[in-house]
Design a protein around this motif. Structure first.
Motif, PDB file in Angstrom:
ATOM      1  N   PRO A  69     -24.330  17.195  -6.751  1.00  0.00           N
ATOM      2  CA  PRO A  69     -25.339  16.872  -5.767  1.00  0.00           C
ATOM      3  C   PRO A  69     -24.491  15.716  -4.696  1.00  0.00           C
ATOM      4  CG  PRO A  69     -25.514  15.191  -7.745  1.00  0.00           C
ATOM      5  CD  PRO A  69     -24.617  16.370  -7.993  1.00  0.00           C
ATOM      6  N   LEU A  70     -23.305  15.367  -4.923  1.00  0.00           N
ATOM      7  CA  LEU A  70     -22.504  14.533  -3.910  1.00  0.00           C
ATOM      8  C   LEU A  70     -22.338  15.368  -2.562  1.00  0.00           C
ATOM      9  CD1 LEU A  70     -19.946  13.028  -6.213  1.00  0.00           C
ATOM     10  CD2 LEU A  70     -22.153  11.702  -5.375  1.00  0.00           C
ATOM     11  N   PHE A  71     -22.536  16.830  -2.379  1.00  0.00           N
ATOM     12  CA  PHE A  71     -22.198  17.326  -1.364  1.00  0.00           C
ATOM     13  C   PHE A  71     -23.349  18.189  -0.818  1.00  0.00           C
ATOM     14  CE2 PHE A  71     -18.551  16.552  -4.095  1.00  0.00           C
ATOM     15  CZ  PHE A  71     -17.598  16.028  -3.058  1.00  0.00           C
ATOM     16  N   ASN A  72     -23.201  18.438   0.060  1.00  0.00           N
ATOM     17  CA  ASN A  72     -24.389  19.366   0.792  1.00  0.00           C
ATOM     18  C   ASN A  72     -23.999  20.950   0.655  1.00  0.00           C
ATOM     19  OD1 ASN A  72     -26.455  20.497   2.178  1.00  0.00           O
ATOM     20  ND2 ASN A  72     -25.349  20.308   4.266  1.00  0.00           N
ATOM     21  N   ALA A  73     -24.205  21.114  -0.546  1.00  0.00           N
ATOM     22  CA  ALA A  73     -23.953  22.748  -0.713  1.00  0.00           C
ATOM     23  C   ALA A  73     -24.493  22.882  -2.301  1.00  0.00           C
ATOM     24  CB  ALA A  73     -22.487  23.232  -0.937  1.00  0.00           C
ATOM     25  N   GLY A  74     -25.146  23.987  -2.529  1.00  0.00           N
ATOM     26  CA  GLY A  74     -25.971  24.217  -3.896  1.00  0.00           C
ATOM     27  C   GLY A  74     -26.673  23.211  -4.301  1.00  0.00           C
ATOM     28  N   PHE A  75     -26.700  22.478  -5.692  1.00  0.00           N
ATOM     29  CA  PHE A  75     -27.352  21.552  -6.157  1.00  0.00           C
ATOM     30  C   PHE A  75     -27.442  20.456  -5.118  1.00  0.00           C
ATOM     31  CE2 PHE A  75     -28.277  18.132  -9.138  1.00  0.00           C
ATOM     32  CZ  PHE A  75     -29.637  18.502  -9.503  1.00  0.00           C
ATOM     33  N   GLY A  76     -28.386  20.049  -4.770  1.00  0.00           N
ATOM     34  CA  GLY A  76     -28.486  18.657  -3.898  1.00  0.00           C
ATOM     35  C   GLY A  76     -28.096  19.092  -2.360  1.00  0.00           C
ATOM     36  N   ALA A  77     -28.540  20.335  -1.971  1.00  0.00           N
ATOM     37  CA  ALA A  77     -28.335  20.650  -0.573  1.00  0.00           C
ATOM     38  C   ALA A  77     -29.268  19.912   0.144  1.00  0.00           C
ATOM     39  CB  ALA A  77     -28.180  22.153  -0.379  1.00  0.00           C
ATOM     40  N   ALA A  78     -29.151  19.915   1.606  1.00  0.00           N
ATOM     41  CA  ALA A  78     -29.887  19.492   2.677  1.00  0.00           C
ATOM     42  C   ALA A  78     -31.210  20.475   2.670  1.00  0.00           C
ATOM     43  CB  ALA A  78     -29.365  19.393   4.016  1.00  0.00           C
ATOM     44  N   LEU A  79     -32.521  19.905   3.001  1.00  0.00           N
ATOM     45  CA  LEU A  79     -33.683  20.442   3.149  1.00  0.00           C
ATOM     46  C   LEU A  79     -33.753  20.804   4.581  1.00  0.00           C
ATOM     47  CD1 LEU A  79     -36.027  18.905   0.437  1.00  0.00           C
ATOM     48  CD2 LEU A  79     -34.382  20.700   0.204  1.00  0.00           C
ATOM     49  N   GLN A  80     -34.417  22.084   4.872  1.00  0.00           N
ATOM     50  CA  GLN A  80     -34.899  22.311   6.310  1.00  0.00           C
ATOM     51  C   GLN A  80     -36.017  21.383   6.623  1.00  0.00           C
ATOM     52  OE1 GLN A  80     -34.090  26.858   6.920  1.00  0.00           O
ATOM     53  NE2 GLN A  80     -32.154  25.943   7.678  1.00  0.00           N
ATOM     54  N   SER A  81     -36.456  21.778   7.965  1.00  0.00           N
ATOM     55  CA  SER A  81     -37.784  20.957   8.319  1.00  0.00           C
ATOM     56  C   SER A  81     -38.989  21.103   7.456  1.00  0.00           C
ATOM     57  CB  SER A  81     -37.773  21.109   9.903  1.00  0.00           C
ATOM     58  OG  SER A  81     -38.183  22.451  10.181  1.00  0.00           O
ATOM     59  N   ASP A  82     -39.123  22.419   7.030  1.00  0.00           N
ATOM     60  CA  ASP A  82     -40.193  22.787   6.335  1.00  0.00           C
ATOM     61  C   ASP A  82     -40.318  22.595   4.704  1.00  0.00           C
ATOM     62  OD1 ASP A  82     -38.254  24.689   5.610  1.00  0.00           O
ATOM     63  OD2 ASP A  82     -39.645  26.356   5.799  1.00  0.00           O
ATOM     64  N   GLY A  83     -39.308  21.872   4.423  1.00  0.00           N
ATOM     65  CA  GLY A  83     -38.946  21.225   2.929  1.00  0.00           C
ATOM     66  C   GLY A  83     -38.258  22.342   2.070  1.00  0.00           C
ATOM     67  N   LEU A  84     -37.526  23.525   2.649  1.00  0.00           N
ATOM     68  CA  LEU A  84     -37.065  24.420   1.700  1.00  0.00           C
ATOM     69  C   LEU A  84     -35.555  24.372   2.159  1.00  0.00           C
ATOM     70  CD1 LEU A  84     -37.368  26.753  -0.300  1.00  0.00           C
ATOM     71  CD2 LEU A  84     -37.515  28.286   1.700  1.00  0.00           C
ATOM     72  N   ALA A  85     -34.675  24.295   0.881  1.00  0.00           N
ATOM     73  CA  ALA A  85     -33.018  24.506   0.938  1.00  0.00           C
ATOM     74  C   ALA A  85     -32.923  25.863   0.978  1.00  0.00           C
ATOM     75  CB  ALA A  85     -32.764  23.863  -0.142  1.00  0.00           C
ATOM     76  N   ARG A  86     -32.102  26.248   2.160  1.00  0.00           N
ATOM     77  CA  ARG A  86     -31.693  27.536   2.338  1.00  0.00           C
ATOM     78  C   ARG A  86     -30.040  27.629   2.436  1.00  0.00           C
ATOM     79  NH1 ARG A  86     -36.366  27.140   5.582  1.00  0.00           N
ATOM     80  NH2 ARG A  86     -37.995  28.595   5.218  1.00  0.00           N
ATOM     81  N   LEU A  87     -29.382  28.196   1.666  1.00  0.00           N
ATOM     82  CA  LEU A  87     -28.099  28.124   1.267  1.00  0.00           C
ATOM     83  C   LEU A  87     -27.108  29.113   1.936  1.00  0.00           C
ATOM     84  CD1 LEU A  87     -27.974  26.714  -2.411  1.00  0.00           C
ATOM     85  CD2 LEU A  87     -28.695  25.489  -0.368  1.00  0.00           C
ATOM     86  N   CYS A 109     -28.692  28.130  -6.889  1.00  0.00           N
ATOM     87  CA  CYS A 109     -27.881  27.127  -6.728  1.00  0.00           C
ATOM     88  C   CYS A 109     -26.412  27.309  -6.411  1.00  0.00           C
ATOM     89  CB  CYS A 109     -27.991  26.156  -7.985  1.00  0.00           C
ATOM     90  SG  CYS A 109     -29.611  25.090  -7.853  1.00  0.00           S
ATOM     91  N   HIS A 110     -26.026  28.747  -6.635  1.00  0.00           N
ATOM     92  CA  HIS A 110     -24.422  28.924  -6.396  1.00  0.00           C
ATOM     93  C   HIS A 110     -24.476  30.400  -5.735  1.00  0.00           C
ATOM     94  CE1 HIS A 110     -22.805  25.835  -9.186  1.00  0.00           C
ATOM     95  NE2 HIS A 110     -23.792  26.335 -10.079  1.00  0.00           N
ATOM     96  N   PRO A 111     -24.628  30.097  -4.274  1.00  0.00           N
ATOM     97  CA  PRO A 111     -24.642  31.207  -3.353  1.00  0.00           C
ATOM     98  C   PRO A 111     -23.127  31.960  -3.474  1.00  0.00           C
ATOM     99  CG  PRO A 111     -24.625  29.280  -2.093  1.00  0.00           C
ATOM    100  CD  PRO A 111     -24.829  28.836  -3.532  1.00  0.00           C
ATOM    101  N   ILE A 112     -22.126  30.904  -3.631  1.00  0.00           N
ATOM    102  CA  ILE A 112     -20.867  31.462  -3.692  1.00  0.00           C
ATOM    103  C   ILE A 112     -20.480  32.672  -4.806  1.00  0.00           C
ATOM    104  CG2 ILE A 112     -19.644  30.078  -5.467  1.00  0.00           C
ATOM    105  CD1 ILE A 112     -18.426  31.007  -1.922  1.00  0.00           C
TER     106      ILE A 112
END
Length: 296
Positions: A69-87, A109-112
């Protein structure tokens, strides 16, 4: 030049970044990210040094970054303005010059991991519905990458109308012991951006590898896309510059155009650079010449 570090090294070479952007308000948070990258580099280096192929190395590195959760990717990613995380995430195998990626993946949580599966398929890049169907095919259960901290920030955004912002990316590039190159990049996108805003991370502007160089970019995605940053850097190396020389040229141009981004890059000769025009970009480097992580 605001190159954090550059060097010519014997392979293997491994570079990792945790996103470019403004300095965090809390110095302790930045130190935690640097410590995580140091420990990650220590942890994965033995496999890389033992001959792990570049494509598998960058996949494993980015997957570990997505889990933090320390980084903006996967678990802990930023949320878009509608409240959904899209990775979004992508990778490129320099041996086959094969690019693969996923865009705007939700409830994962793991798009890679999905980008890696697409390395072995004819269809290289999938959007939201295709990602859902692929995850279902692979038996990947839905997961919510939003942390309580991200939810709190989103609630503050709704109440106080905080501005959207660039929130960084993670990535890795590797030149393996056999001379193979690969790059991988993953992101949660900008914080509070409009729904389905697409970043650079699943494009060849943000992630690129060939027989000549491997590059992973981070920062303001629109700047990276406008400059075609990763593929432009690779083209300069293909034309005869070292990755350090190419980085110097692009850095000067980026400053003149007031671009805000960073990149890690390595070429087939072992020259590597970690550069930024942003205020901060935590990163780590290891090579056959450097057995302890060099932190940026």
């Amino acid at each position: 030049m605001n190159t954090l570090f550059s060097e010519i090294a014997r392979p293997p070479v491994m570079l990792i970044h945790g996103g470019a952007g403004p300095l965090p308000a809390e110095a302790e948070f930045e130190e935690r990210r640097r410590t995580f990258l140091r420990d990650l580099a220590h942890g994965v280096w033995p496999e890389v040094a033992a001959g792990q192929p570049a494509l598998e190395a960058v996949t494993g590195i980015v997957e570990r970054l997505e889990a933090s959760p320390l980084f903006n990717a996967g678990f802990g990613a930023a949320l878009q303005s509608d409240g959904l995380a899209r990775l979004s995430a992508s990778m490129m195998d320099g041996v086959r010059q094969k690019f693969s990626g996923v865009l705007l993946a939700s409830h994962i949580c793991h798009p890679i991991r999905l980008a890696r599966v697409l390395q072995d398929r004819d269809e290289s890049v999938l959007g939201p519905l295709g990602v859902q169907l692929l995850a279902r095919e692979l038996g990947i259960a839905p997961e919510n990458p939003a942390t309580p901290e991200r939810a709190r920030l989103w609630a503050d955004y709704l109440e106080h109308k905080l501005p959207a912002s660039s929130a960084g990316t993670v990535g890795a590039v590797v030149l393996d012991a056999e001379g193979r190159l690969a790059a991988a990049t993953s992101t949660g996108g900008g914080r509070f951006n409009g729904p389905e805003r697409i970043s650079d991370s699943a494009t060849v502007a943000g992630n690129y590898a060939s027989a000549y160089a491997a590059i992973s970019c981070t920062g303001i995605g629109e700047h990276i896309i406008d400059d075609g940053l990763a593929v432009r850097l690779e083209t300069l190396v293909r034309e005869g510059l070292s990755v350090v020389e190419a980085s110097e040229r692009i850095y000067r141009d980026a400053l003149a155009r007031q671009r805000v981004y960073g990149w890690i890059a390595v070429d087939r000769r072992g020259a590597w650079a970690m550069c930024r025009t942003a205020e901060a970009m935590p990163c780590a480097a290891m090579s056959a010449n450097r057995q302890a992580p060099l932190l940026g």
